[in-house]
Design an enzyme around this catalytic site. Structure first.
Site, PDB file in Angstrom:
ATOM      1  N   CYS A 156       0.841  -1.194   0.000  1.00  0.00           N
ATOM      2  CA  CYS A 156       0.000   0.000   0.000  1.00  0.00           C
ATOM      3  C   CYS A 156       0.876   1.243   0.000  1.00  0.00           C
ATOM      4  O   CYS A 156       2.021   1.220   0.417  1.00  0.00           O
ATOM      5  CB  CYS A 156      -0.878   0.003   1.233  1.00  0.00           C
ATOM      6  N   ARG A 159       4.715   0.649  -7.102  1.00  0.00           N
ATOM      7  CA  ARG A 159       4.674  -0.409  -6.089  1.00  0.00           C
ATOM      8  C   ARG A 159       3.506  -1.362  -6.307  1.00  0.00           C
ATOM      9  O   ARG A 159       3.443  -2.417  -5.692  1.00  0.00           O
ATOM     10  CB  ARG A 159       4.529   0.206  -4.690  1.00  0.00           C
ATOM     11  N   TRP A 198      -3.186  -2.454  -1.694  1.00  0.00           N
ATOM     12  CA  TRP A 198      -2.846  -3.781  -2.230  1.00  0.00           C
ATOM     13  C   TRP A 198      -3.535  -4.745  -1.274  1.00  0.00           C
ATOM     14  O   TRP A 198      -3.101  -4.917  -0.140  1.00  0.00           O
ATOM     15  CB  TRP A 198      -1.320  -3.926  -2.202  1.00  0.00           C
ATOM     16  N   ASN A 231      -1.221   1.700   6.354  1.00  0.00           N
ATOM     17  CA  ASN A 231      -0.428   0.597   5.814  1.00  0.00           C
ATOM     18  C   ASN A 231      -0.072  -0.295   6.976  1.00  0.00           C
ATOM     19  O   ASN A 231       0.270   0.210   8.043  1.00  0.00           O
ATOM     20  CB  ASN A 231       0.902   1.096   5.236  1.00  0.00           C
ATOM     21  N   GLY A 232      -0.080  -1.585   6.780  1.00  0.00           N
ATOM     22  CA  GLY A 232       0.296  -2.493   7.859  1.00  0.00           C
ATOM     23  C   GLY A 232      -0.798  -3.502   8.103  1.00  0.00           C
ATOM     24  O   GLY A 232      -1.608  -3.790   7.211  1.00  0.00           O
ATOM     25  N   GLU A 278      16.725 -22.831 -12.176  1.00  0.00           N
ATOM     26  CA  GLU A 278      16.361 -21.433 -11.991  1.00  0.00           C
ATOM     27  C   GLU A 278      17.619 -20.548 -12.009  1.00  0.00           C
ATOM     28  O   GLU A 278      17.621 -19.462 -12.594  1.00  0.00           O
ATOM     29  CB  GLU A 278      15.568 -21.267 -10.684  1.00  0.00           C
ATOM     30  N   LYS A 301      18.355 -17.511 -14.697  1.00  0.00           N
ATOM     31  CA  LYS A 301      18.705 -16.138 -14.329  1.00  0.00           C
ATOM     32  C   LYS A 301      19.914 -15.683 -15.144  1.00  0.00           C
ATOM     33  O   LYS A 301      19.948 -14.579 -15.665  1.00  0.00           O
ATOM     34  CB  LYS A 301      19.025 -16.007 -12.830  1.00  0.00           C
ATOM     35  N   GLU A 345      19.018 -15.021 -18.841  1.00  0.00           N
ATOM     36  CA  GLU A 345      18.197 -13.832 -19.071  1.00  0.00           C
ATOM     37  C   GLU A 345      18.991 -12.532 -18.961  1.00  0.00           C
ATOM     38  O   GLU A 345      18.779 -11.606 -19.726  1.00  0.00           O
ATOM     39  CB  GLU A 345      17.083 -13.752 -18.013  1.00  0.00           C
ATOM     40  N   HIS A 383      25.316 -39.078 -18.306  1.00  0.00           N
ATOM     41  CA  HIS A 383      24.494 -39.570 -19.416  1.00  0.00           C
ATOM     42  C   HIS A 383      24.556 -38.633 -20.629  1.00  0.00           C
ATOM     43  O   HIS A 383      23.716 -38.713 -21.513  1.00  0.00           O
ATOM     44  CB  HIS A 383      23.046 -39.747 -18.956  1.00  0.00           C
ATOM     45  N   LYS A 428       7.864  -8.329 -18.866  1.00  0.00           N
ATOM     46  CA  LYS A 428       7.583  -8.732 -17.486  1.00  0.00           C
ATOM     47  C   LYS A 428       6.361  -9.633 -17.407  1.00  0.00           C
ATOM     48  O   LYS A 428       6.330 -10.598 -16.666  1.00  0.00           O
ATOM     49  CB  LYS A 428       7.395  -7.487 -16.613  1.00  0.00           C
TER      50      LYS A 428
HETATM   51  C1  F6R Z   1      12.038 -15.413 -15.404  1.00  0.00           C
HETATM   52  C2  F6R Z   1      10.696 -14.912 -15.487  1.00  0.00           C
HETATM   53  C3  F6R Z   1       9.697 -15.688 -16.279  1.00  0.00           C
HETATM   54  C4  F6R Z   1       8.390 -15.782 -15.503  1.00  0.00           C
HETATM   55  C5  F6R Z   1       7.305 -16.435 -16.377  1.00  0.00           C
HETATM   56  C6  F6R Z   1       6.016 -16.626 -15.621  1.00  0.00           C
HETATM   57  O1  F6R Z   1      12.873 -14.583 -14.664  1.00  0.00           O
HETATM   58  O2  F6R Z   1      10.376 -13.879 -14.946  1.00  0.00           O
HETATM   59  O3  F6R Z   1      10.169 -16.942 -16.600  1.00  0.00           O
HETATM   60  O4  F6R Z   1       8.600 -16.514 -14.348  1.00  0.00           O
HETATM   61  O5  F6R Z   1       7.075 -15.645 -17.505  1.00  0.00           O
HETATM   62  O6  F6R Z   1       5.516 -15.429 -15.163  1.00  0.00           O
HETATM   63  P1  F6R Z   1       4.417 -15.361 -14.050  1.00  0.00           P
HETATM   64  O7  F6R Z   1       4.995 -15.895 -12.801  1.00  0.00           O
HETATM   65  O8  F6R Z   1       4.066 -13.896 -13.940  1.00  0.00           O
HETATM   66  O9  F6R Z   1       3.262 -16.190 -14.531  1.00  0.00           O
END
Ligand code: F6R
Length: 596
Positions: free
Chosen positions: A2, A27, A79, A105-106, A469, A473, A476, A492, A591
């Site tokens: 929030c 945010r 939020w 907030n809180g 994972e 990272k 990307e 293998h 994103k």
């Molecule tokens: C990797 C990344 C993507 C998301 C994927 C799913 O760093 O951000 O692989 O994890 O596109 O996104 P959400 O979790 O928003 O469904």
């Protein structure tokens, strides 16, 4: 997450508060509102305007009031935590007689018992929020006494009809900043909102409270500690970090804490998940689980599968959401399908969800964005409350997803939970923070390894998905080819790649597969491959095989990915920066992937 904004001064308060809410927009929020007095006609009392969704909807709603000389105003972006995002749950909240209005907030942890007490005293409530309680508490007991009755956390801005030239404020556990201008004063939950407006601020400390008015800032006997604020908007949003990604990695401990807050009670060997209450009886009949997600959320899902099978004894399948919809799996009875998504808007995950809904599976969600499509279309679920993730590469959301998966699998009917494990889970946030303290040495290692063009990431058991994972990272952010592999699979095939120019990042945690991973590493070492290991504190043996080691605190096996992933996030970040990339916005990526 929030946001609070408030203003008192000689200018029109409403546009200022609205503009400051806009600055907190990054945010994330699901609804917003403002409260103000219409001077000089304060007969009308407090005006409250609220709107669900984007701030622009609130903007339109308040347009008609902008010309009114409201010289003080409070505002909020919400939020949702208690109660769905709608107008009655949006702040500001008011007391019974619309004489007091506040933004908060809180969390009011004892809100249920306070509500019972206040109801007996004749108070009537208009929302499902914990915040509204505070307005009624102030109505009943006055500001100072009301604060004493709250168990929980708050940042508060309060106006009241009897003192229209004053805004009361208080802070405990949730941030609040006072901005001091020339003959005008501001409140904000985040200095970001004040960037460019004032040069002097007071960062309130826990337990501090007071008022702002045209006569100044008053904090009882406390002398406010005034500091300089020198930041532009973007830097303010990054809170001093060079990139959102780094800021979000550093929020790792806090997001896990937020995911566990009010849900995990180790002393009572208890987990409470409000979001699943409505389906508790149905969960008892489920004998099969499907998990579907994409990318990082999918890797969290693989760990989820292991947790559900380990602790809930529940046969679980994990699917890539993009495959799920086209895969003609047999229809099962008593099946639940769990969808994991940070954004809650990923097209593939949504499509998989709609297939599961059409099959009448009990659909559940682990979603960060409150009110998002996936949150709305699942039957029940648990929110992450990790706050908005702005860096395109997901970091803090992954940790939060793991925390929630631990909670759900341990909460599942007849799960094998025990006090020790719950206690250990409660310690994870501070353990993550101790890993973050090693960022300098991880940065130095990242510089050392930044010249390689290929990486292998390996792990076993719970850390096999963490290895994938970690590799994702690196791909990307640094555009370096990296593969995540189950360590036992090396012999293998992939071991053919190993030579002195092909480093391996290995996660080697104590547990059932420790010795096995060490043997895999011996094989790599014998072929001249450089090895960087993520190992548990106190493991001296690892130094005999690995060239470099990053130590993380010891924890129980099922919790190890929550710690092992943190150095891998930092490692990828620092390599990306060392290679000169825009780590917050890696090329070709978005994103929220809202197309198939
Ligand atoms: C990797 C990344 C993507 C998301 C994927 C799913 O760093 O951000 O692989 O994890 O596109 O996104 P959400 O979790 O928003 O469904």
């Amino acid at each position: 997450m929030c946001g609070i904004a408030a203003y008192i001064g000689k200018k029109e308060g409403l546009p200022i508060v609205f503009a400051n809410l806009k600055k907190l927009e990054y945010r994330g929020y699901d609804s917003a509102g403002v409260a103000f007095f219409n001077f000089p006609d304060d007969e009308l009392g407090i005006n409250v305007i609220k709107a669900v969704g984007k701030l622009d909807s609130l903007g339109k709603a308040i347009d008609g009031h902008r010309s009114l000389p409201a010289t003080s105003a409070i505002g909020h972006t919400r939020w949702a935590t208690h109660g769905v995002p709608n107008e009655s749950n949006a702040h500001p909240h008011i007391d019974c007689h619309k004489e007091i209005s506040l933004v908060h907030n809180g969390i009011v942890e004892n809100y249920k018992e306070l509500k019972v007490q206040l109801t007996k005293l004749g108070h009537r409530f208009r929302s499902q929020t914990d915040t509204e309680i505070i307005a009624h508490l102030i109505e009943e007991y006055g500001f100072d006494q009301a604060l004493k009755k709250i168990v929980g956390a708050y940042a508060l801005a309060v106006i009241n009809k009897d003192e229209p030239n004053k805004i009361y404020f208080a802070r405990l556990g949730s941030p609040l900043v006072v901005g001091i201008g020339r003959g005008e004063y501001y409140l904000a939950s985040d200095a970001t909102a004040l960037a460019g407006l004032v040069k002097r601020v007071v960062y309130l400390k826990d337990g501090q409270k007071g008022t702002i008015s045209l006569n100044g800032l008053k904090m009882g006997r406390v002398r406010p500690r005034i500091e300089r604020l020198d930041m532009d908007l973007e830097n303010a949003q990054k809170e001093g970090y060079p990139h959102f990604m780094l800021k979000e990695i550093f929020e790792g401990g806090e997001v896990v804490r937020a995911a566990l807050r009010g849900r995990l009670f180790p002393k009572k060997n208890l987990i409470k998940l409000g979001g699943l209450e409505s389906v508790e009886a149905k969960l008892a009949r489920i004998n099969r689980l499907e998990i579907a997600a994409c990318g990082t959320s999918y890797y969290a899902g693989i760990i989820g599968k292991m947790l559900f099978e380990d602790f809930a004894n529940l046969p679980t399948e994990i699917r890539l959401a993009s495959e799920y919809r086209y895969y003609s799996s047999p229809l099962h009875k008593n099946t639940s399908a769990l969808f994991i998504s940070q954004s809650g808007e990923t097209a593939d995950t949504l499509a998989a969800l709609s297939k599961a809904n059409s099959r009448k599976y009990l659909t559940l969600g682990i979603v960060n964005a409150v009110g998002s499509s996936i949150a709305r279309e699942t039957v029940a679920g648990v929110y992450n409350h990790a706050g908005p993730e702005i860096g395109v590469a997901s970091t803090k959301a992954f940790l939060s997803q793991l925390a929630v998966l631990n909670l759900i699998s341990l909460h599942w009917p007849n799960s094998r939970k025990n006090k020790r494990l719950l206690e250990e889970l409660a310690l994870v946030p501070s353990k993550i923070e101790s890993v973050l303290k090693k960022s300098k040495s991880i940065k130095a290692l990242a510089r050392k390894y930044a010249r390689y063009n290929n990486f292998l990431y390996i792990g076993r058991g719970y850390n096999y998905p963490a290895a994938m994972e970690g590799a994702l990272k690196l791909k990307e952010i640094s555009y370096i080819h990296a593969e995540g592999y189950a360590a036992g699979e090396m012999k293998h095939g992939p071991i053919a790649l190993i030579d002195k120019n092909f480093p391996t990042v290995a996660i080697v945690m104590p547990g059932r597969v420790y010795e096995k991973v060490i043997s895999n590493l011996e094989e790599i070492k014998a072929r001249g491959g450089p090895i960087l290991a993520i190992a548990a504190q106190g493991d001296r043996n690892i130094k005999t095989v690995a060239d470099d080691v990053i130590y993380v605190p010891k924890t129980m096996e099922s919790l190890t990915p929550l710690l092992s992933i943190v150095p891998l996030q930092l490692f990828a970040y620092y390599i990306g920066v060392a290679r000169g990339h825009d780590v917050d916005k890696p090329r070709n990526l978005a994103k929220s992937v809202t197309v198939e």
